[in-house]
Write an enzyme that holds these catalytic residues in place. Structure first.
Site, PDB file in Angstrom:
ATOM      1  CD  GLU A 254      -2.892  -1.170   0.519  1.00 26.48           C
ATOM      2  OE1 GLU A 254      -3.043  -0.236  -0.300  1.00 26.48           O
ATOM      3  OE2 GLU A 254      -3.612  -2.160   0.568  1.00 26.48           O
ATOM      4  CB  CYS A 288      -2.262   6.661   1.298  1.00 24.96           C
ATOM      5  SG  CYS A 288      -1.088   6.046   2.453  1.00 24.96           S
TER       6      CYS A 288
HETATM    7  C1  UN1 Z   1      -3.748   5.677   4.446  1.00 31.61           C
HETATM    8  O1  UN1 Z   1      -3.783   6.868   4.193  1.00 31.61           O
HETATM    9  O2  UN1 Z   1      -2.690   5.082   4.617  1.00 31.61           O
HETATM   10  O3  UN1 Z   1      -9.422   6.097   3.250  1.00 31.61           O
HETATM   11  C2  UN1 Z   1      -4.952   4.877   4.681  1.00 31.61           C
HETATM   12  C3  UN1 Z   1      -8.855   6.621   4.194  1.00 31.61           C
HETATM   13  C4  UN1 Z   1      -8.565   5.786   5.405  1.00 31.61           C
HETATM   14  C5  UN1 Z   1      -7.336   4.990   5.222  1.00 31.61           C
HETATM   15  C6  UN1 Z   1      -6.194   5.705   4.640  1.00 31.61           C
HETATM   16  N1  UN1 Z   1      -9.657   4.898   5.676  1.00 31.61           N
HETATM   17  O4  UN1 Z   1      -8.525   7.783   4.179  1.00 31.61           O
END
Ligand code: UN1
Length: 498
Positions: A254, A288
Site C-alpha cells: 500500500e 495516502c
Molecule cells: C492511508 O492513508 O494510509 O481512506 C490509509 C482513508 C482511510 C485509510 C487511509 N480509511 O482515508
C-alpha cells in the site's frame, strides 16, 4: 508536552528503557517535546519474537476459524473500552485531531467486527470435475506469520486491517510500526496480546520496533514470513517488493497516492467543496488518500477556487487536541521542509498560490493548508510528486476525456473521485476507460474509505488490497483438491495410458 502528566494515556506508556540497549526518543509533532523514550529491538530480540510467532502459528492454525473469531471479537471489545484514550494517544503521537484519532480506532473496532463475521465465511469453491466419481474443490488454509510494516499516518488502523483478518485466517502477526508512532503500536499490540493470552493464545500478536538496518531489512528477507504487508512510500515499497520477490515470498503493498478529484460543470458544489476541503486539508494532507490534485471544468474553475479559498480561511490550525482546531501539525521538520520545497517549486514552475503557502512560526510542525493554481498551460511538474502535506494543485479541463487523462497521468493509482450529476459522466469515469485507480468515487471525496471495501491501488501504489471485500484471500494459501471416490482410475484431459 510530556505524556506522564496526561492521566488518560500515561498508563499506555512503555516501561522505562532497558539499560544497555539502543533507545529512541518519541517526540510529539504538536510541539516537538519528548513524549517517551523506547527501547529498540536488537537482532537477538527480533529472533526471539519471530520464533515465538512461528511457534504460536503452529497451534493457532488448528483452532477452528469461528473460535479464532471469538478471540477477535473480544479484542474488538477491548478497543471499544479503550477508544477514548487510544484516540488521544494517536493525536498526541502523530498530531491528528481528536475526532480523527477516535475515527481511526473506530476503524479498528469495525474491522474486528468484519473479521468476526468473516471467521465463518472463509469459503472455498467446489467445481464440477470433468471426471466421473471425482470431486474437485479448493480450500483456504492459514498461511503463516505475517510481517506487517505500517506508516506513521495510520498508526493503529492499518495494523488492524491486517492483523484482525490475519488472526481469523489462522495467521500470527509480527508488527513493525513506524519509528514515528511506536507508542500507539505498543499500546495497541499490548491490548490484543493481553486479550488473546487470557483466552489461551499467546503471541498471535507480536511487535518488533527498530531501525530498518536491524529490524526492517531482516524482516523482509525472513523466509519464515510468507507474506509481508507494507504501507509507506513508493521508494520503500520498491525495495521491500524486490527483496521479498527474491525469496519468492508474497507482498501486499500500500504505497503512495497522488489522488485527483474531478469537478464537472454540472457538479453539486455544495457537496464538492466540503469534500475537497476535507480530502485536501484534513489530517494535514497526510493520508495516502489525500486529495492532491483538483481538476475543474474551465467554466467553473474561478468560482470553485473562490469558494475553496473562502473555506480554507475558516480552517483553524493548531494543537489538534484542542476542540475547534481542524488542522494539526505535520509529523516532523523533514515534512515541513518537503512542504516548503514543493511550494517553492510550484511557484518557480508558474503556479499561483491562492491560499496558504507558509509555515507557522510556533513550536511544532505547522504549515498552512495551501491551494496552488497551475498556469494556463496546465503544466506543473511538482504536482506529479506526492508531497505528504496539505497542498492542493488546481487544474482546469474542457472535456471529460481530457480530465480523465490528466487524472490518470501520474505514476500512482490509489484513489480518485468525480463530482457530477450526469449519469453518463459518472459511468464513464467508473468504466474500463475511466479512472485507473483502485478506488473511484462519485460525488464523494478521495479520502475516508470504509473498511468494508478492498483498499489499495494500482501502478506505483503497489497493487495490494487489504481490509474488506475478499482481501482476506491474501492471508491464506489456496489448495485445490481432487478426491476420487470411484473404482477405476481416470486421468484428466481424456488421456489413456494403458
Ligand atoms: C492511508 O492513508 O494510509 O481512506 C490509509 C482513508 C482511510 C485509510 C487511509 N480509511 O482515508
Amino acid at each position: 508536552m510530556g505524556l506522564s502528566g496526561d492521566s488518560e494515556v500515561a498508563r499506555y506508556l512503555p516501561a522505562s528503557p532497558i539499560a544497555g540497549r539502543a533507545t529512541a526518543d518519541v517526540l510529539s509533532p504538536i510541539d516537538n517535546a519528548k513524549l517517551a523514550t523506547i527501547t529498540l529491538d536488537t537482532a537477538e530480540t527480533y529472533e526471539q519474537t519471530v520464533a515465538a510467532s512461528v511457534k504460536a502459528f503452529e497451534t493457532w492454525r488448528l483452532v477452528p476459524a469461528p473460535e479464532r473469531g471469538q478471540v477477535v471479537r473480544a479484542i474488538g471489545d477491548e478497543f471499544r473500552t479503550h477508544k477514548q484514550a487510544l484516540g488521544r494517544l494517536v493525536a498526541l503521537e502523530v498530531g491528528k485531531i481528536l475526532q480523527e484519532g477516535w475515527g481511526e480506532v473506530q476503524e479498528t473496532i469495525d474491522i474486528a467486527d468484519f473479521a468476526v463475521g468473516l471467521s465463518r465465511q472463509l469459503y472455498g469453491l467446489t467445481m464440477p470435475s470433468e471426471r466421473r466419481d471425482h470431486r474437485l474443490m479448493e480450500q483456504w488454509h492459514p498461511l503463516g506469520p505475517i510481517g506487517v510494516i505500517s506508516a506513521f499516518n495510520f498508526p493503529n488502523a492499518v495494523w488492524a486491517w491486517n492483523s484482525m483478518l490475519a488472526a481469523v485466517c489462522g495467521d500470527t502477526t509480527v508488527w513493525k510500526p513506524s519509528l514515528f508512532a511506536p507508542l500507539t503500536a505498543i499500546a495497541s499490540n499490548a491490548l490484543a496480546q493481553r486479550v488473546a493470552t487470557r483466552m489461551g493464545h499467546r503471541d498471535i500478536f507480536t511487535l518488533v520496533i527498530g531501525t530498518d538496518d536491524v529490524v526492517g531489512e531482516r524482516m523482509v528477507a525472513d523466509k519464515r514470513m510468507p507474506l509481508i504487508s507494507a504501507t509507506g512510500s513508493c521508494r520503500m515499497g520498491k525495495r521491500v517488493g524486490s527483496i521479498v520477490a527474491q525469496r519468492m515470498g508474497r507482498c501486499l503493498l500500500e504505497l503512495g497516492g497522488n489522488n485527483a478529484c474531478i469537478i464537472d460543470q454540472d457538479a453539486d458544489l455544495a457537496l464538492a467543496i466540503p469534500a475537497v476541503v476535507f480530502g485536501a486539508a484534513g489530517t494535514a494532507g497526510q493520508r495516502c488518500t489525500t486529495t492532491r490534485r483538483l481538476i475543474v471544468h474551465e467554466s467553473i474553475v474561478d468560482d470553485v477556487c473562490g469558494r475553496l479559498v473562502r473555506a480554507y480561511k475558516q480552517l483553524k490550525i493548531g494543537n489538534p487536541t484542542i476542540e475547534g482546531n481542524l488542522i494539526g501539525p505535520l509529523i516532523n521538520q523533514r515534512s515541513v521542509e518537503g512542504f516548503k520545497h514543493a511550494v517553492a517549486a510550484a511557484k518557480q514552475q508558474g503556479g499561483t498560490v491562492l491560499a496558504g503557502g507558509n509555515t507557522l512560526s510556533m513550536p511544532g510542525n505547522y504549515v498552512e493548508p495551501t491551494i496552488i493554481r497551475a498556469p494556463a498551460s496546465n503544466e506543473l511538474a511538482i504536482a506529479r510528486e506526492e508531497t505528504f502535506a496539505p497542498i492542493l494543485y488546481v487544474f482546469s479541463f474542457k472535456t471529460l476525456d481530457q480530465a480523465i487523462a490528466m487524472q490518470n497521468g501520474v505514476d500512482q493509482g490509489l484513489s480518485s473521485s468525480i463530482f457530477t450529476n450526469s449519469m453518463r459522466s459518472a459511468e464513464r469515469f467508473l468504466g474500463p476507460a475511466g479512472s485507473d485507480c483502485g478506488i473511484a468515487n462519485v460525488n464523494a471525496g478521495t479520502s475516508g474509505a470504509e473498511i468494508g471495501g478492498a483498499f489499495g491501488g494500482e501502478k506505483e501504489t503497489g497493487g495490494g488490497r487489504e481490509s474488506g471485500s475478499d482481501s482476506w484471500k491474501a492471508y491464506m494459501r489456496r489448495q485445490t483438491n481432487t478426491v476420487h471416490y470411484g473404482t477405476k482410475l481416470a486421468l484428466a484431459q481424456g488421456i489413456k495410458f494403458d
